[in-house]
Design a protein around this motif. Structure first.
Motif, PDB file in Angstrom:
ATOM      1  N   PRO A  70       0.818  -1.217   0.000  1.00 37.61           N
ATOM      2  CA  PRO A  70       0.000   0.000   0.000  1.00 37.61           C
ATOM      3  C   PRO A  70       0.854   1.270   0.000  1.00 37.61           C
ATOM      4  CG  PRO A  70       0.197  -0.833   2.229  1.00 37.61           C
ATOM      5  CD  PRO A  70       0.866  -1.851   1.335  1.00 37.61           C
ATOM      6  N   PRO A  71       0.206   2.392  -0.349  1.00 38.21           N
ATOM      7  CA  PRO A  71       0.896   3.669  -0.177  1.00 38.21           C
ATOM      8  C   PRO A  71       1.071   3.936   1.323  1.00 38.21           C
ATOM      9  CG  PRO A  71      -1.353   4.033  -0.981  1.00 38.21           C
ATOM     10  CD  PRO A  71      -1.123   2.556  -0.929  1.00 38.21           C
ATOM     11  N   LEU A  72       2.266   4.374   1.692  1.00 39.93           N
ATOM     12  CA  LEU A  72       2.596   4.629   3.095  1.00 39.93           C
ATOM     13  C   LEU A  72       2.465   6.100   3.462  1.00 39.93           C
ATOM     14  CD1 LEU A  72       5.926   2.604   3.250  1.00 39.93           C
ATOM     15  CD2 LEU A  72       3.706   1.909   4.195  1.00 39.93           C
ATOM     16  N   TRP A  73       3.003   6.940   2.590  1.00 41.38           N
ATOM     17  CA  TRP A  73       3.118   8.368   2.876  1.00 41.38           C
ATOM     18  C   TRP A  73       2.906   9.154   1.595  1.00 41.38           C
ATOM     19  CZ3 TRP A  73       8.553   6.346   3.617  1.00 41.38           C
ATOM     20  CH2 TRP A  73       8.634   5.537   4.745  1.00 41.38           C
ATOM     21  N   THR A  74       2.497  10.407   1.755  1.00 41.10           N
ATOM     22  CA  THR A  74       2.472  11.350   0.638  1.00 41.10           C
ATOM     23  C   THR A  74       3.170  12.620   1.114  1.00 41.10           C
ATOM     24  OG1 THR A  74       0.362  12.380   1.239  1.00 41.10           O
ATOM     25  CG2 THR A  74       0.262  10.433  -0.193  1.00 41.10           C
ATOM     26  N   ARG A  75       3.721  13.352   0.165  1.00 42.71           N
ATOM     27  CA  ARG A  75       4.312  14.646   0.507  1.00 42.71           C
ATOM     28  C   ARG A  75       4.412  15.496  -0.741  1.00 42.71           C
ATOM     29  NH1 ARG A  75      10.858  15.270   0.774  1.00 42.71           N
ATOM     30  NH2 ARG A  75      11.231  14.388  -1.279  1.00 42.71           N
ATOM     31  N   THR A  76       4.468  16.802  -0.527  1.00 41.02           N
ATOM     32  CA  THR A  76       4.818  17.718  -1.599  1.00 41.02           C
ATOM     33  C   THR A  76       6.214  18.232  -1.303  1.00 41.02           C
ATOM     34  OG1 THR A  76       3.796  19.583  -0.460  1.00 41.02           O
ATOM     35  CG2 THR A  76       2.433  18.404  -2.067  1.00 41.02           C
ATOM     36  N   CYS A  77       6.958  18.469  -2.360  1.00 40.84           N
ATOM     37  CA  CYS A  77       8.306  18.992  -2.176  1.00 40.84           C
ATOM     38  C   CYS A  77       8.666  19.886  -3.358  1.00 40.84           C
ATOM     39  CB  CYS A  77       9.319  17.868  -2.015  1.00 40.84           C
ATOM     40  SG  CYS A  77       9.423  16.740  -3.413  1.00 40.84           S
ATOM     41  N   SER A  78       9.636  20.746  -3.129  1.00 42.36           N
ATOM     42  CA  SER A  78      10.121  21.648  -4.159  1.00 42.36           C
ATOM     43  C   SER A  78      11.615  21.811  -3.940  1.00 42.36           C
ATOM     44  CB  SER A  78       9.402  22.994  -4.052  1.00 42.36           C
ATOM     45  OG  SER A  78       9.868  23.880  -5.052  1.00 42.36           O
ATOM     46  N   PHE A  79      12.386  21.641  -5.021  1.00 41.87           N
ATOM     47  CA  PHE A  79      13.834  21.697  -4.870  1.00 41.87           C
ATOM     48  C   PHE A  79      14.489  22.061  -6.203  1.00 41.87           C
ATOM     49  CE2 PHE A  79      12.341  17.459  -5.823  1.00 41.87           C
ATOM     50  CZ  PHE A  79      13.136  17.050  -6.878  1.00 41.87           C
ATOM     51  N   PRO A  80      15.676  22.689  -6.128  1.00 44.61           N
ATOM     52  CA  PRO A  80      16.418  22.959  -7.353  1.00 44.61           C
ATOM     53  C   PRO A  80      17.241  21.727  -7.727  1.00 44.61           C
ATOM     54  CG  PRO A  80      17.565  23.934  -5.495  1.00 44.61           C
ATOM     55  CD  PRO A  80      16.300  23.297  -4.956  1.00 44.61           C
ATOM     56  N   PHE A  81      17.275  21.408  -9.018  1.00 43.81           N
ATOM     57  CA  PHE A  81      18.080  20.281  -9.492  1.00 43.81           C
ATOM     58  C   PHE A  81      18.330  20.439 -10.977  1.00 43.81           C
ATOM     59  CE2 PHE A  81      18.261  15.988 -11.369  1.00 43.81           C
ATOM     60  CZ  PHE A  81      19.450  15.554 -10.790  1.00 43.81           C
ATOM     61  N   ASP A  82      19.565  20.300 -11.392  1.00 47.04           N
ATOM     62  CA  ASP A  82      19.963  20.333 -12.794  1.00 47.04           C
ATOM     63  C   ASP A  82      19.460  21.584 -13.506  1.00 47.04           C
ATOM     64  OD1 ASP A  82      21.414  19.198 -14.972  1.00 47.04           O
ATOM     65  OD2 ASP A  82      19.540  18.433 -15.828  1.00 47.04           O
ATOM     66  N   GLY A  83      19.599  22.734 -12.837  1.00 52.38           N
ATOM     67  CA  GLY A  83      19.289  24.007 -13.462  1.00 52.38           C
ATOM     68  C   GLY A  83      17.833  24.418 -13.498  1.00 52.38           C
ATOM     69  N   ARG A  84      16.973  23.680 -12.791  1.00 59.40           N
ATOM     70  CA  ARG A  84      15.561  24.087 -12.737  1.00 59.40           C
ATOM     71  C   ARG A  84      14.967  23.749 -11.380  1.00 59.40           C
ATOM     72  NH1 ARG A  84      11.638  19.472 -15.184  1.00 59.40           N
ATOM     73  NH2 ARG A  84      10.222  20.578 -13.836  1.00 59.40           N
ATOM     74  N   ARG A  85      13.773  24.257 -11.111  1.00 59.76           N
ATOM     75  CA  ARG A  85      13.055  23.951  -9.881  1.00 59.76           C
ATOM     76  C   ARG A  85      12.047  22.858 -10.182  1.00 59.76           C
ATOM     77  NH1 ARG A  85      12.415  24.763  -4.758  1.00 59.76           N
ATOM     78  NH2 ARG A  85      14.174  26.159  -4.776  1.00 59.76           N
ATOM     79  N   TRP A  86      12.014  21.860  -9.294  1.00 57.50           N
ATOM     80  CA  TRP A  86      11.088  20.734  -9.415  1.00 57.50           C
ATOM     81  C   TRP A  86      10.058  20.834  -8.297  1.00 57.50           C
ATOM     82  CZ3 TRP A  86      12.105  16.722 -13.070  1.00 57.50           C
ATOM     83  CH2 TRP A  86      13.291  16.881 -13.782  1.00 57.50           C
ATOM     84  N   ASP A  87       8.787  20.864  -8.653  1.00 59.58           N
ATOM     85  CA  ASP A  87       7.677  20.838  -7.699  1.00 59.58           C
ATOM     86  C   ASP A  87       7.005  19.486  -7.860  1.00 59.58           C
ATOM     87  OD1 ASP A  87       7.996  23.542  -6.755  1.00 59.58           O
ATOM     88  OD2 ASP A  87       7.169  24.194  -8.672  1.00 59.58           O
ATOM     89  N   VAL A 156       0.353  11.945   5.703  1.00 61.56           N
ATOM     90  CA  VAL A 156       0.717  13.123   4.927  1.00 61.56           C
ATOM     91  C   VAL A 156       1.915  13.760   5.625  1.00 61.56           C
ATOM     92  CG1 VAL A 156      -0.026  15.356   4.044  1.00 61.56           C
ATOM     93  CG2 VAL A 156      -1.664  13.445   4.176  1.00 61.56           C
ATOM     94  N   LEU A 157       3.065  13.698   4.960  1.00 70.66           N
ATOM     95  CA  LEU A 157       4.289  14.256   5.527  1.00 70.66           C
ATOM     96  C   LEU A 157       4.319  15.776   5.320  1.00 70.66           C
ATOM     97  CD1 LEU A 157       6.893  11.634   4.258  1.00 70.66           C
ATOM     98  CD2 LEU A 157       5.467  11.564   6.323  1.00 70.66           C
ATOM     99  N   ALA A 158       5.050  16.456   6.165  1.00 72.29           N
ATOM    100  CA  ALA A 158       5.200  17.907   6.014  1.00 72.29           C
ATOM    101  C   ALA A 158       5.877  18.215   4.674  1.00 72.29           C
ATOM    102  CB  ALA A 158       6.036  18.466   7.160  1.00 72.29           C
ATOM    103  N   PRO A 159       5.448  19.277   4.018  1.00 68.22           N
ATOM    104  CA  PRO A 159       6.097  19.659   2.759  1.00 68.22           C
ATOM    105  C   PRO A 159       7.584  19.956   2.999  1.00 68.22           C
ATOM    106  CG  PRO A 159       4.074  20.899   3.067  1.00 68.22           C
ATOM    107  CD  PRO A 159       4.338  20.172   4.354  1.00 68.22           C
ATOM    108  N   GLU A 160       8.397  19.679   1.998  1.00 67.85           N
ATOM    109  CA  GLU A 160       9.824  20.002   2.068  1.00 67.85           C
ATOM    110  C   GLU A 160      10.167  20.932   0.922  1.00 67.85           C
ATOM    111  OE1 GLU A 160      12.801  17.059   3.084  1.00 67.85           O
ATOM    112  OE2 GLU A 160      11.230  15.619   3.557  1.00 67.85           O
ATOM    113  N   ILE A 161      10.636  22.113   1.272  1.00 67.10           N
ATOM    114  CA  ILE A 161      11.039  23.118   0.282  1.00 67.10           C
ATOM    115  C   ILE A 161      12.524  23.373   0.485  1.00 67.10           C
ATOM    116  CG2 ILE A 161      10.603  25.414  -0.665  1.00 67.10           C
ATOM    117  CD1 ILE A 161       8.079  23.604  -0.586  1.00 67.10           C
ATOM    118  N   VAL A 162      13.306  23.091  -0.533  1.00 67.50           N
ATOM    119  CA  VAL A 162      14.765  23.272  -0.447  1.00 67.50           C
ATOM    120  C   VAL A 162      15.160  24.444  -1.327  1.00 67.50           C
ATOM    121  CG1 VAL A 162      17.008  22.193  -0.834  1.00 67.50           C
ATOM    122  CG2 VAL A 162      15.070  20.819  -0.066  1.00 67.50           C
TER     123      VAL A 162
END
Length: 162
Positions: A70-87, A156-162
């Motif tokens: 089953p699905p265990l966790w969900t989260r939203t995240c945003s981070f820079p990687f390889d020259g762009r931002r990933w949401d 639902v995990l806390a969002p992670e914004i890097v």
């Protein structure tokens, strides 16, 4: 959720000894910026999250003998990687396998430029490491999973914004 948010399926893959498989990633432009993360990636077309989890696991690790749970966790995240931002909107699925040998020949071009390998971790090793691991609470989440089993509904995990 904004239209540009990438839908992602990730796998918490456990072997018969309850070790978790993590990939060792790094920023292509700065290899000293590195971290560990669970296998997984973005959904393609009308693919389900479950199908994407299994496909990504096979591509990134060569492991196909898997019992997807089953699905265990969900989260939203945003981070820079390889020259762009990933949401991203990520779902983490529990999976079990007896296949511990890995094969990374299925990595994409970007993954070949940003993945240094992978390894199986015990819960104790994960709790003790000072290396960066995503999601950042993975050590405690894994310990709870091993002690209590999967949650009845995904946490639902806390969002992670890097």
């Amino acid at each position: 959720m904004p239209a540009e948010t990438r839908r992602v399926a990730r796998v918490v893959l456990l072997d018969p000894d309850d070790r978790i498989l993590l990939l060792h990633g790094f920023e292509p432009a700065n290899p000293s910026d590195h971290w560990w993360f669970t296998p997984g990636g973005g959904l393609e077309g009308d693919e389900t999250r479950e199908r994407a989890a299994l496909r990504e696991l096979a591509e990134e690790t060569g492991i196909t003998e898997v019992s997807l749970g089953p699905p265990l966790w969900t989260r939203t995240c945003s981070f820079p990687f390889d020259g762009r931002r990933w949401d991203q909107d990520e779902w983490y699925f529990l999976a079990r396998t007896t296949q511990t040998a890995t094969d990374q020949t299925g990595l994409t071009e970007l993954e070949r430029r940003s993945v240094a390998g992978l390894r199986w971790w015990t819960s104790a090793e994960l709790l003790a490491t000072r290396e960066t691991v995503y999601p950042t609470r993975l050590a405690g989440l894994l310990r709870t999973l091993l002690d209590e089993g999967p949650p009845s509904v995904p946490l639902v995990l806390a969002p992670e914004i890097v």
